[in-house]
Design a protein around this motif. Structure first.
Motif, PDB file in Angstrom:
ATOM      1  N   ALA A 164       0.828  -1.203   0.000  1.00  0.00           N
ATOM      2  CA  ALA A 164       0.000   0.000   0.000  1.00  0.00           C
ATOM      3  C   ALA A 164       0.866   1.258   0.000  1.00  0.00           C
ATOM      4  CB  ALA A 164      -0.921  -0.003   1.219  1.00  0.00           C
ATOM      5  N   PHE A 165       0.434   2.256  -0.779  1.00  0.00           N
ATOM      6  CA  PHE A 165       1.193   3.501  -0.915  1.00  0.00           C
ATOM      7  C   PHE A 165       0.237   4.688  -0.877  1.00  0.00           C
ATOM      8  CE2 PHE A 165       3.543   0.203  -3.068  1.00  0.00           C
ATOM      9  CZ  PHE A 165       4.846   0.390  -2.626  1.00  0.00           C
ATOM     10  N   ALA A 166       0.525   5.619   0.008  1.00  0.00           N
ATOM     11  CA  ALA A 166      -0.203   6.879   0.030  1.00  0.00           C
ATOM     12  C   ALA A 166       0.496   7.840  -0.925  1.00  0.00           C
ATOM     13  CB  ALA A 166      -0.231   7.456   1.444  1.00  0.00           C
ATOM     14  N   ILE A 167      -0.204   8.231  -2.003  1.00  0.00           N
ATOM     15  CA  ILE A 167       0.355   9.173  -2.963  1.00  0.00           C
ATOM     16  C   ILE A 167       0.344  10.566  -2.336  1.00  0.00           C
ATOM     17  CG2 ILE A 167       0.144  10.156  -5.277  1.00  0.00           C
ATOM     18  CD1 ILE A 167       0.737   7.209  -5.383  1.00  0.00           C
ATOM     19  N   ASP A 168       1.495  11.191  -2.330  1.00  0.00           N
ATOM     20  CA  ASP A 168       1.677  12.510  -1.703  1.00  0.00           C
ATOM     21  C   ASP A 168       1.379  12.473  -0.209  1.00  0.00           C
ATOM     22  OD1 ASP A 168       2.355  13.473  -4.197  1.00  0.00           O
ATOM     23  OD2 ASP A 168       0.332  14.190  -4.639  1.00  0.00           O
ATOM     24  N   GLY A 169       1.491  11.271   0.365  1.00  0.00           N
ATOM     25  CA  GLY A 169       1.280  11.141   1.793  1.00  0.00           C
ATOM     26  C   GLY A 169       2.481  10.536   2.493  1.00  0.00           C
ATOM     27  N   GLY A 170       3.638  10.560   1.825  1.00  0.00           N
ATOM     28  CA  GLY A 170       4.854  10.070   2.451  1.00  0.00           C
ATOM     29  C   GLY A 170       5.460   8.869   1.773  1.00  0.00           C
ATOM     30  N   ASP A 171       4.623   8.038   1.101  1.00  0.00           N
ATOM     31  CA  ASP A 171       5.137   6.832   0.453  1.00  0.00           C
ATOM     32  C   ASP A 171       5.637   7.119  -0.960  1.00  0.00           C
ATOM     33  OD1 ASP A 171       4.431   5.252   2.702  1.00  0.00           O
ATOM     34  OD2 ASP A 171       2.371   5.126   1.959  1.00  0.00           O
ATOM     35  N   LEU A 172       4.793   7.763  -1.752  1.00  0.00           N
ATOM     36  CA  LEU A 172       5.138   8.153  -3.112  1.00  0.00           C
ATOM     37  C   LEU A 172       4.675   9.587  -3.342  1.00  0.00           C
ATOM     38  CD1 LEU A 172       3.967   5.012  -5.164  1.00  0.00           C
ATOM     39  CD2 LEU A 172       6.334   5.656  -4.658  1.00  0.00           C
TER      40      LEU A 172
END
Length: 524
Positions: free
Chosen positions: A465-473
């Motif tokens: 799981a990846f938060a876009i523009d939330g720290g992951d990507l």
């Protein structure tokens, strides 16, 4: 000789062409136990199907060989057409094509089939698995717990599943009792082979045609000294086609090319190709499945056969891996046939049409084989039961020929690429992220970042799981937002074969979707 003692494997693959090898790699990288056998005593060195489409290059990037394939083949080879001995033109139908952020491969790759198979065998060996050559599956029995395959040498192999990737004459398909509907036109045939030819340029694909509708083509095969030779057959005194031979190839070349001093030598492959248009009526009978030419055979135009088989394997691999691990609902394997059988039917229709267009194109002085370039393959499965939810109106497509608006991303579609930055600020493409064999969950917007983290933790072994523009990507140029057609907030679940599974704003829909497919209880 294979011993007569049954040995348990998760999956036995019969046939080590591009389809079987791709499936073996896909299963191996997902941790499934794989055994792959092939009737041939040694690997062939024949150009055969010689082109990889852009979508297939995306698939093989995920498999892990596209960079090596690009180094071995070429993406730029102009077509040089001659008509009745006179040079007509040089063309490149993809001259203006450029890669885009969502589609990194703008044109196909010219590469011999034997080279593709070699790269796939090398990739498979990285998982400690080798092809067992000279081993042919002749039949099988299956029960509730698995399949016992019978070998030509008297041996047996016990496996959870058997996949027939053993070509158009598939013995696995025949043992399944599956129909192979279609036609074989004995009146339309061509000769094809690999030869060397001194004194002629290797910088173009030569296409000599004549006003009588006949001709000859020489395509230089990258990384070799060979050309692939294609022509209609030479006819004997009785009007019947003569068997292919170096001598007949030379006579055909001299008749239509009219290039003095060129001698064809060193044939490594001489073959006859006939118009076959056939498709299995089923791709699965219990624990036995079909893929590639064992399931569908195509006219030669467009080079769609190898590409379709590789994409069959890509679709089936993740589903079989979950099934063999006991993690999938049994119905998941039914979606392989649901998704790939319509694609096979569509491809048969397209390749038949392309073959007819090629036959017409050779009669026109200003056109060539490039006039019959195939449409893009692998755009998705909008009709699938695995395509769920939408941020806009639901898709109405029910088959590959009516996919609805292609510019609006829908569940079932191929998941686009996009350049991003990772948590350290280093460049990373979404395709690189998707190379992980799990589902991928993308969360667009701060509002869903917490839900993304929670779902990733609950389904740790199944979902990354990846938060876009939330720290992951970080979607620093906005390409991901544009490619996926989303505005904050949004959740995008991407399947392990890089197709959009779900578009939603509701985290509960992600949980519901996964619960329908897998037999995993989320962690508390």
């Amino acid at each position: 000789m294979t011993d007569g003692v049954a040995r348990n494997e998760d999956v036995l693959i019969a046939g080590a062409g591009p389809t079987g090898l791709t499936l073996a790699v896909e299963l191996a990288r997902r941790g499934a136990g794989v055994r792959i056998v092939d009737a041939a005593p040694v690997p062939h060195r024949e150009s055969r199907g010689k082109g990889l489409q852009p979508r297939t290059l995306e698939v093989l990037e995920d498999v892990g060989i596209t960079e090596r394939a690009l180094a071995a083949g070429t993406t730029r080879l102009p077509f040089r057409k001659y008509f009745d001995g006179a040079h007509v033109n040089d063309t490149d139908p993809f001259a203006d094509a450029r890669p885009t952020p969502d589609a990194p491969y703008e044109r196909g790759l010219l590469i011999g089939q034997w080279q593709v198979e070699k790269l796939l065998r090398e990739r498979l060996a990285e998982f400690g698995i080798d092809v067992e050559s000279g081993t042919e599956v002749t039949g099988f029995e299956q029960d509730e717990d698995g399949v016992t395959a019978f070998l030509a040498d008297g041996g047996r192999i016990r496996a959870g599943y058997l996949v027939g990737c053993d070509g158009g004459r598939s013995r696995v398909r025949k043992a399944m009792g599956v129909r192979f509907d279609g036609t074989t036109d004995e009146t339309q045939s061509m000769v094809v082979g690999d030869v060397e030819a001194e004194g002629i340029s290797r910088d173009v694909w030569h296409q000599w045609f004549a006003s009588d509708g006949a001709g000859v083509m020489l395509c230089p095969m990258p990384g070799t000294n060979s050309f692939q030779f294609q022509s209609g057959p030479e006819l004997g005194a009785d009007g019947e086609p003569l068997p292919p031979s170096l001598e007949s190839f030379q006579r055909i070349f001299d008749r239509y090319a009219g290039v003095p001093g060129v001698t064809l030598t060193d044939p490594t492959w001489l073959s006859v190709w006939r118009v076959n248009v056939r498709m299995a009526d089923r791709l699965r009978v219990g624990r036995v499945l079909l893929a590639g030419d064992a399931a569908h055979i195509h006219p030669i135009a467009g080079g769609l056969g190898m590409n379709t088989g590789i994409q069959d394997a890509y679709n089936l691999g993740w589903k079989l891996a979950l099934a063999t691990a006991g993690l999938a609902d049994p119905g998941l394997l039914d979606t392989y046939e649901e998704e790939r059988l319509p694609v096979a039917a569509w491809t048969l229709g397209i390749s038949t049409e392309l073959y007819a267009r090629v036959r017409e194109a050779v009669r026109e002085p200003g056109t060539g084989v490039e006039a019959a370039a195939p449409p893009p393959m692998g755009t998705g499965y909008r009709w699938s039961s695995l395509a769920r939810g939408s941020l806009a109106d639901p898709a109405t497509a029910s088959d590959p020929a009516t996919v609805g608006d292609p510019d609006v991303l829908r569940p079932g579609d191929r998941a686009p690429d996009a350049p991003c930055l990772d948590a350290s600020g280093d460049p990373v493409r979404l395709f690189q992220v998707y190379a992980d064999p799990r589902f991928t969950l993308l969360g667009f917007g701060a509002e869903v970042a917490g839900a993304v983290g929670k779902l990733g933790a609950e389904y740790e072994g199944l979902v990354q799981a990846f938060a876009i523009d939330g720290g992951d990507l970080r979607d620093h140029e906005g390409h991901a937002h544009r490619a996926y057609g989303v505005s904050d907030p949004a959740l995008v679940l991407v399947r392990p074969d890089n197709h959009v599974a779900l578009l939603t704003r509701d985290p509960d829909e992600v949980t519901e979707y996964l619960s329908r497919i897998v037999l995993i209880t989320p962690k508390e």
